[in-house]
Write a protein that holds these residues in place. Structure first.
Motif, PDB file in Angstrom:
ATOM      1  N   UNK A  38       0.797  -1.228   0.000  1.00  0.00           N
ATOM      2  CA  UNK A  38       0.000   0.000   0.000  1.00  0.00           C
ATOM      3  C   UNK A  38       0.830   1.280   0.000  1.00  0.00           C
ATOM      4  N   UNK A  39       2.147   1.154  -0.001  1.00  0.00           N
ATOM      5  CA  UNK A  39       3.005   2.338  -0.046  1.00  0.00           C
ATOM      6  C   UNK A  39       3.045   3.125   1.247  1.00  0.00           C
ATOM      7  N   UNK A  40       2.844   2.453   2.392  1.00  0.00           N
ATOM      8  CA  UNK A  40       2.791   3.138   3.684  1.00  0.00           C
ATOM      9  C   UNK A  40       4.150   3.075   4.368  1.00  0.00           C
ATOM     10  N   UNK A  41       4.737   4.226   4.655  1.00  0.00           N
ATOM     11  CA  UNK A  41       6.023   4.277   5.349  1.00  0.00           C
ATOM     12  C   UNK A  41       5.867   4.425   6.855  1.00  0.00           C
ATOM     13  N   UNK A  42       4.769   5.010   7.298  1.00  0.00           N
ATOM     14  CA  UNK A  42       4.512   5.152   8.731  1.00  0.00           C
ATOM     15  C   UNK A  42       3.015   5.035   8.974  1.00  0.00           C
ATOM     16  N   UNK A  43       2.643   4.138   9.871  1.00  0.00           N
ATOM     17  CA  UNK A  43       1.232   3.873  10.136  1.00  0.00           C
ATOM     18  C   UNK A  43       0.607   4.966  11.002  1.00  0.00           C
ATOM     19  N   UNK A  44      -0.666   5.226  10.742  1.00  0.00           N
ATOM     20  CA  UNK A  44      -1.435   6.182  11.524  1.00  0.00           C
ATOM     21  C   UNK A  44      -2.904   5.801  11.406  1.00  0.00           C
ATOM     22  N   UNK A  45      -3.743   6.464  12.136  1.00  0.00           N
ATOM     23  CA  UNK A  45      -5.187   6.230  11.986  1.00  0.00           C
ATOM     24  C   UNK A  45      -5.615   6.481  10.539  1.00  0.00           C
ATOM     25  N   UNK A  46      -4.993   7.482   9.919  1.00  0.00           N
ATOM     26  CA  UNK A  46      -5.363   7.845   8.549  1.00  0.00           C
ATOM     27  C   UNK A  46      -4.976   6.749   7.560  1.00  0.00           C
ATOM     28  N   UNK A  47      -3.784   6.149   7.732  1.00  0.00           N
ATOM     29  CA  UNK A  47      -3.384   5.095   6.795  1.00  0.00           C
ATOM     30  C   UNK A  47      -4.269   3.867   6.951  1.00  0.00           C
ATOM     31  N   UNK A  48      -4.628   3.542   8.188  1.00  0.00           N
ATOM     32  CA  UNK A  48      -5.506   2.397   8.419  1.00  0.00           C
ATOM     33  C   UNK A  48      -6.864   2.634   7.757  1.00  0.00           C
ATOM     34  N   UNK A  49      -7.424   3.819   7.953  1.00  0.00           N
ATOM     35  CA  UNK A  49      -8.717   4.125   7.342  1.00  0.00           C
ATOM     36  C   UNK A  49      -8.624   4.089   5.817  1.00  0.00           C
ATOM     37  N   UNK A  50      -7.533   4.597   5.280  1.00  0.00           N
ATOM     38  CA  UNK A  50      -7.360   4.626   3.823  1.00  0.00           C
ATOM     39  C   UNK A  50      -7.337   3.216   3.238  1.00  0.00           C
ATOM     40  N   UNK A  51      -6.633   2.290   3.903  1.00  0.00           N
ATOM     41  CA  UNK A  51      -6.561   0.928   3.389  1.00  0.00           C
ATOM     42  C   UNK A  51      -7.918   0.240   3.486  1.00  0.00           C
ATOM     43  N   UNK A  52      -8.610   0.414   4.608  1.00  0.00           N
ATOM     44  CA  UNK A  52      -9.948  -0.181   4.739  1.00  0.00           C
ATOM     45  C   UNK A  52     -10.874   0.372   3.658  1.00  0.00           C
ATOM     46  N   UNK A  53     -10.805   1.666   3.420  1.00  0.00           N
ATOM     47  CA  UNK A  53     -11.644   2.263   2.365  1.00  0.00           C
ATOM     48  C   UNK A  53     -11.316   1.671   1.005  1.00  0.00           C
ATOM     49  N   UNK A  54     -10.031   1.431   0.739  1.00  0.00           N
ATOM     50  CA  UNK A  54      -9.652   0.844  -0.545  1.00  0.00           C
ATOM     51  C   UNK A  54     -10.192  -0.578  -0.671  1.00  0.00           C
ATOM     52  N   UNK A  55     -10.221  -1.316   0.422  1.00  0.00           N
ATOM     53  CA  UNK A  55     -10.782  -2.661   0.387  1.00  0.00           C
ATOM     54  C   UNK A  55     -12.284  -2.617   0.088  1.00  0.00           C
ATOM     55  N   UNK A  56     -12.954  -1.635   0.641  1.00  0.00           N
ATOM     56  CA  UNK A  56     -14.395  -1.493   0.399  1.00  0.00           C
ATOM     57  C   UNK A  56     -14.647  -1.083  -1.043  1.00  0.00           C
ATOM     58  N   UNK A  57     -13.879  -0.110  -1.534  1.00  0.00           N
ATOM     59  CA  UNK A  57     -14.099   0.411  -2.877  1.00  0.00           C
ATOM     60  C   UNK A  57     -13.650  -0.557  -3.967  1.00  0.00           C
ATOM     61  N   UNK A  58     -12.502  -1.212  -3.771  1.00  0.00           N
ATOM     62  CA  UNK A  58     -11.937  -2.060  -4.823  1.00  0.00           C
ATOM     63  C   UNK A  58     -12.461  -3.489  -4.796  1.00  0.00           C
ATOM     64  N   UNK A  59     -12.751  -4.003  -3.599  1.00  0.00           N
ATOM     65  CA  UNK A  59     -13.143  -5.405  -3.456  1.00  0.00           C
ATOM     66  C   UNK A  59     -14.554  -5.582  -2.900  1.00  0.00           C
ATOM     67  N   UNK A  60     -15.199  -4.471  -2.548  1.00  0.00           N
ATOM     68  CA  UNK A  60     -16.548  -4.563  -2.002  1.00  0.00           C
ATOM     69  C   UNK A  60     -16.612  -5.208  -0.634  1.00  0.00           C
ATOM     70  N   UNK A  61     -15.479  -5.248   0.068  1.00  0.00           N
ATOM     71  CA  UNK A  61     -15.484  -5.898   1.377  1.00  0.00           C
ATOM     72  C   UNK A  61     -16.437  -5.189   2.331  1.00  0.00           C
ATOM     73  N   UNK A  62     -17.015  -5.960   3.231  1.00  0.00           N
ATOM     74  CA  UNK A  62     -17.957  -5.453   4.241  1.00  0.00           C
ATOM     75  C   UNK A  62     -19.229  -4.893   3.596  1.00  0.00           C
ATOM     76  N   UNK A  63     -19.546  -5.353   2.382  1.00  0.00           N
ATOM     77  CA  UNK A  63     -20.729  -4.826   1.698  1.00  0.00           C
ATOM     78  C   UNK A  63     -21.350  -5.897   0.810  1.00  0.00           C
ATOM     79  N   UNK A  64     -22.528  -5.587   0.299  1.00  0.00           N
ATOM     80  CA  UNK A  64     -23.228  -6.516  -0.593  1.00  0.00           C
ATOM     81  C   UNK A  64     -22.536  -6.664  -1.937  1.00  0.00           C
ATOM     82  N   UNK A  65     -21.563  -5.823  -2.232  1.00  0.00           N
ATOM     83  CA  UNK A  65     -20.855  -5.852  -3.514  1.00  0.00           C
ATOM     84  C   UNK A  65     -19.531  -6.617  -3.421  1.00  0.00           C
ATOM     85  N   UNK A  66     -19.364  -7.423  -2.404  1.00  0.00           N
ATOM     86  CA  UNK A  66     -18.063  -8.071  -2.182  1.00  0.00           C
ATOM     87  C   UNK A  66     -17.648  -8.946  -3.362  1.00  0.00           C
TER      88      UNK A  66
END
Length: 286
Positions: A38-66
């Motif tokens: 994911x190109x993350x050099x230092x973890x933060x609340x923002x990086x965690x949220x960004x990756x989860x959002x990418x999983x939702x948007x790209x893979x439909x995780x946690x949703x009916x579009x999975x």
């Protein structure tokens, strides 16, 4: 309102109706795997949220579009990649994994297994999503119930009751007692499970020792205990940043089968274990 709880970089995340909320700051500041993925050099609340959002948007995780079928293998020696190749080669008949919206699932297709496991991270609790459950059943999966219950022991029993002989089960590192129970059930039934311990960051030395006694493959994640306790008992190690340790001949066979199918170049050499690259470990190890 559908809600899920997961850990990522040892931050607690709640996903409610497709919207992530990072509840605690990540305890891991740097992870070489997450940097590569994911190109993350230092973890933060923002990086965690960004990756989860990418999983939702790209893979439909946690949703009916999975997404429920996936061919790509983003992690060189991840659990889903090893099991996907093991299943394709006939070493594994069925795999017991945890899926958002479905809970514990028995999976028999490599592409479905990879879709479920490739980007799954520390799922603690999940609630039913009918579209995911229906889609998995249409692809030959077996759900242990329609309540999205997470129970890997019930998953293994369900798999052997369905007639599968070579069943792999993934467990969170904190579930060492379940690993012992799986071994006992396997002994009584004559169906020895392949046990894979993932998400081990933060486990105790006692838990690491219990995993070393019962598991076939153990991922070190950012666990100091796994490196110190498990590493010296392993029969094979793959990777020097986030080592994967095979503890048995069965685990060794699964890892080497993945090496056979891996498209990149590899180096294999004799060494005392664990063999670590000091400057490429996750930080901190906990």
């Amino acid at each position: 309102m559908v809600e899920h709880l997961a850990e990522m970089a040892k931050a607690l995340v709640r996903i409610r109706d497709g919207k992530p909320e990072v509840l605690t700051s990540p305890l891991i500041r740097f992870c070489p795997l997450r940097r590569d993925l994911y190109g993350i050099d230092e973890e933060s609340r923002e990086t965690v949220e960004e990756v989860i959002r990418s999983h939702i948007e790209d893979l439909g995780m946690y949703s009916s579009q999975r997404v429920l079928e996936l061919a790509e293998d983003p992690v060189s020696f991840g659990a889903s990649e090893i099991l996907m190749d093991g299943m394709a080669e006939g070493l594994v008949d069925a795999a017991v994994l945890v899926c958002d919206g479905a809970g514990t699932v028995v999976i028999t297709r490599p592409d479905v297994l990879q879709a479920i496991g490739a980007h799954m991270t520390g799922l603690i609790k999940t609630e039913p999503i009918a579209e995911i459950q229906d889609g998995l059943e249409q692809k030959g999966c077996i759900l242990i119930d329609r309540h999205a219950t997470i129970d890997q022991i019930r998953g293994f029993v369900t798999a052997i009751d369905a007639g599968f002989e070579r069943v792999a089960v993934t467990l969170a590192g904190s579930m060492s007692s379940d690993a012992r129970d799986l071994r006992a059930i396997g002994a009584r039934s004559g169906r020895r499970p392949f046990i894979l311990a993932v998400h081990t960051t933060g486990i105790s030395s006692d838990e690491a020792a219990a995993l070393a006694e019962t598991c076939d493959i153990i991922w070190s994640c950012a666990s100091r205990a796994v490196r110190e306790v498990v590493g010296e008992r392993a029969v094979l190690q793959i990777g020097v940043s986030i080592p994967v340790f095979a503890m048995t001949q069965e685990g060794k066979r699964l890892v080497l089968n993945r090496a056979l199918h891996f498209k990149g170049a590899l180096v294999i050499h004799r060494s005392s274990l664990p063999h670590l690259h000091a400057n490429r470990q996750p930080r901190p190890l906990i």
